[in-house]
Design an enzyme around this catalytic site. Structure first.
Site, PDB file in Angstrom:
ATOM      1  N   SER A 113     103.365  30.756 -25.740  1.00 44.37           N
ATOM      2  CA  SER A 113     103.829  31.925 -25.033  1.00 44.37           C
ATOM      3  C   SER A 113     105.144  32.502 -25.555  1.00 44.37           C
ATOM      4  O   SER A 113     105.501  33.614 -25.179  1.00 44.37           O
ATOM      5  CB  SER A 113     103.994  31.597 -23.547  1.00 44.37           C
ATOM      6  OG  SER A 113     105.057  30.679 -23.365  1.00 44.37           O
ATOM      7  N   LYS A 115     114.201  34.090 -25.046  1.00 42.74           N
ATOM      8  CA  LYS A 115     112.933  34.351 -24.348  1.00 42.74           C
ATOM      9  C   LYS A 115     113.233  34.905 -22.962  1.00 42.74           C
ATOM     10  O   LYS A 115     114.198  34.488 -22.305  1.00 42.74           O
ATOM     11  CB  LYS A 115     112.140  33.035 -24.261  1.00 42.74           C
ATOM     12  CG  LYS A 115     110.708  33.178 -23.761  1.00 42.74           C
ATOM     13  CD  LYS A 115     109.980  31.831 -23.842  1.00 42.74           C
ATOM     14  CE  LYS A 115     108.540  31.923 -23.368  1.00 42.74           C
ATOM     15  NZ  LYS A 115     107.830  30.628 -23.508  1.00 42.74           N
ATOM     16  N   SER A 153     104.225  26.088 -26.307  1.00 43.67           N
ATOM     17  CA  SER A 153     104.682  27.482 -26.382  1.00 43.67           C
ATOM     18  C   SER A 153     105.842  27.758 -27.337  1.00 43.67           C
ATOM     19  O   SER A 153     106.179  28.918 -27.569  1.00 43.67           O
ATOM     20  CB  SER A 153     105.055  27.983 -24.992  1.00 43.67           C
ATOM     21  OG  SER A 153     103.912  28.238 -24.234  1.00 43.67           O
TER      22      SER A 153
END
Lengths: 469, 98
Positions: free
Chosen positions: A145, A70, A169
């Site tokens: 997310s 990420k 997330s």
């Protein structure tokens, strides 16, 4: 499209069927082919991955396995943009501890996964680098997310990925994309080098094709780190130890508050299916109550935004990140650099966070939310007197459509109701996909465990995964 | 329309964030809705509850004071939008007296 779990590719590597360099090439080709449509990655550095692959020690547990990361986890020398314009030119001067640990286990960090800007969002739509499609349900959001991490794995562009989970997330995008997502106990994985959103809630964890892969990655990631004072000194374990073991007699709580009529029929059905399978496996299902379940969204958004407003004050246009041109004095430089660099959702949360911490409102909002958080944590402590694990939905609905399903911020926030509690209380949670009819959107179910109970949480998740498939 | 709970323009000043009039208006509407939802927290009696600032007890977690390498000066300023002689360049902060 690249399929196969970590253990599959490890066998290919150790048998000599493929070299680490060839595996990087395979993933690279998959990215080049599929990323233009999916936008799971913001950037990827094939040359640096190939350099690492050339030196990969395949005798190590994750030797030669590329892992997508990420965009808010620092990799030395690579862009770490948090999907924000404000960090467009930023290159991290150091590795996050999670990355150092992955490298020590032989893995190769490869590719910066798209995300909601600064991890603020539930749909992957708040990225300065474009929205991400859901490979398991094209035309729908991948969740957020950790949108790109989930989409990269589901879309055959990564074997596994790292994400971060502040209010769901990791678990929610995993559920929307039909893969496994694990949020470890708070403190299990060092946050050093994870760009901070809400420091008392953030935790790094894996998004994977199956439960075993999540355990393998957790083995590499866990451990105390002197560089993160909140990282736990709890001994780590072999998180694969419980896989394949039976779960007879395990007590699993089903909170009555989580069986809301507002849940989508497919979500309600997934929970019922999981209950049935777990019962068949010899687990005992116990109805429980979490009396403060309806308070979690309110408490969470106060706490998370308060912490974010403080953490994001570092983006001031001085030491790194975007600086506005032609400014008039220092205050103007700060205010305009931040205005030009941050997207709408980040600004909205900074405003909310600043407000609840401001003079005259602190006690009514921030202190009150922290007290309600204690009540939420007590609900779980009470529940875990009666049961070993808690089962529930991940999100109230499957993934909404990318277009034409505009919701207000409050409506979006309310959909985090089932994932937020684990962050408020610091508990480990895992999202396990529940197979759906052909053509239907993926739906996962969530298991929550006691603090540091990941070995057994993964045991139950693995048994459930096998029974469901 | 319900009374505005939050003065977004004032809070934006505190947060050092320049907002456009459109942003101020839309955040005000969005956040009033959020704050109306948040008002439900009042229904829970917390008079006997200590605030929970952290999910697990962490007290005085300090690492050993061992000297070690840190970022080099070059690395520390490498991402700066403006740097000179290994230092961050900032606008003039001290105004001359008129």
């Amino acid at each position: 499209m690249l399929n196969g779990s970590i253990s599959y590719w490890r066998k290919q590597l150790t048998s000599g069927a493929i070299t680490p360099t060839e595996l990087v090439d395979e993933i690279s080709s998959a990215i080049e082919k599929h990323n233009p449509a999916v936008n799971a990655y913001i950037s990827w550095d094939k040359e640096s991955a190939k350099a690492a692959a050339a030196k990969a020690d395949i005798s190590l547990p994750l030797g030669g396995i590329p892992i997508a990361v990420k965009d808010n986890i620092c990799i030395q020398g690579e862009p770490t943009r948090c999907a924000s314009r404000i960090l467009d030119t930023f290159r991290s001067p150091y590795d996050a501890t999670a990355i150092t640990r992955l490298r020590a286990a032989g893995a190769i960090p490869f590719g910066r996964a798209n995300m909601d800007e600064f991890a603020m969002g539930s749909f992957g739509k708040n990225s300065a680098y474009g929205v991400t499609d859901n490979p398991a349900a094209p035309g729908h959001v991948p969740g957020g997310s950790s949108s790109g991490s989930a989409a990269a794995v589901a879309g055959g562009m990564a074997i596994a990925a790292l994400g971060s989970d502040t209010g769901g997330s990791i678990r929610q995008p995993a559920s929307h994309c039909g893969i496994v997502g694990l949020k470890p106990t708070y403190g299990r994985v060092s946050r050093y080098g994870l760009v901070a959103f809400a420091s008392s809630l953030d935790q790094i964890g894996p998004l994977t094709r199956n439960v075993e892969d999540a355990a393998l990655l957790l083995n590499a990631l866990c451990g105390h780190d002197a560089k993160d004072s909140t990282s736990s000194t709890e001994p780590t374990a072999d998180f694969t130890a419980g896989l394949g073991q039976d779960i007879k007699g395990v007590r699993i709580g089903l909170p009555k508050e989580y069986l809301s009529e507002g849940n989508d029929p497919a979500v309600a059905a997934a929970v019922r299916t999981a209950v049935q399978k777990l019962t068949e496996l010899g687990a005992e299902i116990v109805e429980i109550s979490l009396p403060h379940a309806e308070a979690v969204v309110a408490a969470y958004y106060i706490i998370a935004c308060a912490e974010a407003s403080s953490n994001l004050s570092r983006f001031d246009g001085i030491r790194y990140g975007h600086r506005a041109a032609n400014t008039n004095g220092l205050d103007d430089l700060y205010s305009r650099s931040r205005a030009e660099g941050f997207g709408a959702e980040v600004k909205r949360r900074i405003i909310l966070g600043t407000y609840v911490l401001s003079s005259g409102f602190y006690d009514a909002y921030y202190a009150k939310a922290q007290k309600v958080r204690a009540l939420v944590a007590q609900d779980f402590a009470d529940a875990f007197e009666k049961v070993d694990f808690i089962l529930g939905p991940v999100a109230p609905t499957p993934a909404p459509a990318l277009e034409g399903s505009d919701m207000t911020p409050l409506q979006i926030y309310l959909a985090d109701i089932y994932t937020i509690p684990a962050n408020l209380a610091g508990l480990p949670g895992i999202s396990v996909p529940c197979p759906q009819p052909e053509g239907a959107r993926p739906v996962g179910v969530q298991l929550l465990g006691k603090h540091f109970a990941e070995v057994d949480l993964l045991r139950v998740a693995s048994a459930l995964e096998t029974a469901l498939s | 329309m319900a009374q505005a709970l939050i003065d977004v323009a004032y809070i934006a000043k505190l947060a050092k964030l320049d907002l456009t009039p459109e942003e101020t208006a839309s955040f005000s509407a969005d956040l009033n809705q959020v704050l109306n939802h948040v008002a439900q927290l009042e229904q829970w009696d917390t008079s006997e509850v200590a605030p929970m600032y952290h999910p697990l007890p962490v007290f005085d977690a300090v690492r050993e004071d061992i000297p070690g390498d840190s970022l080099s000066n070059d690395a520390a300023v490498a991402n700066a939008p403006a740097a000179e002689d290994g230092q961050f360049r900032v606008p003039k902060v001290v105004e001359s007296a008129h």
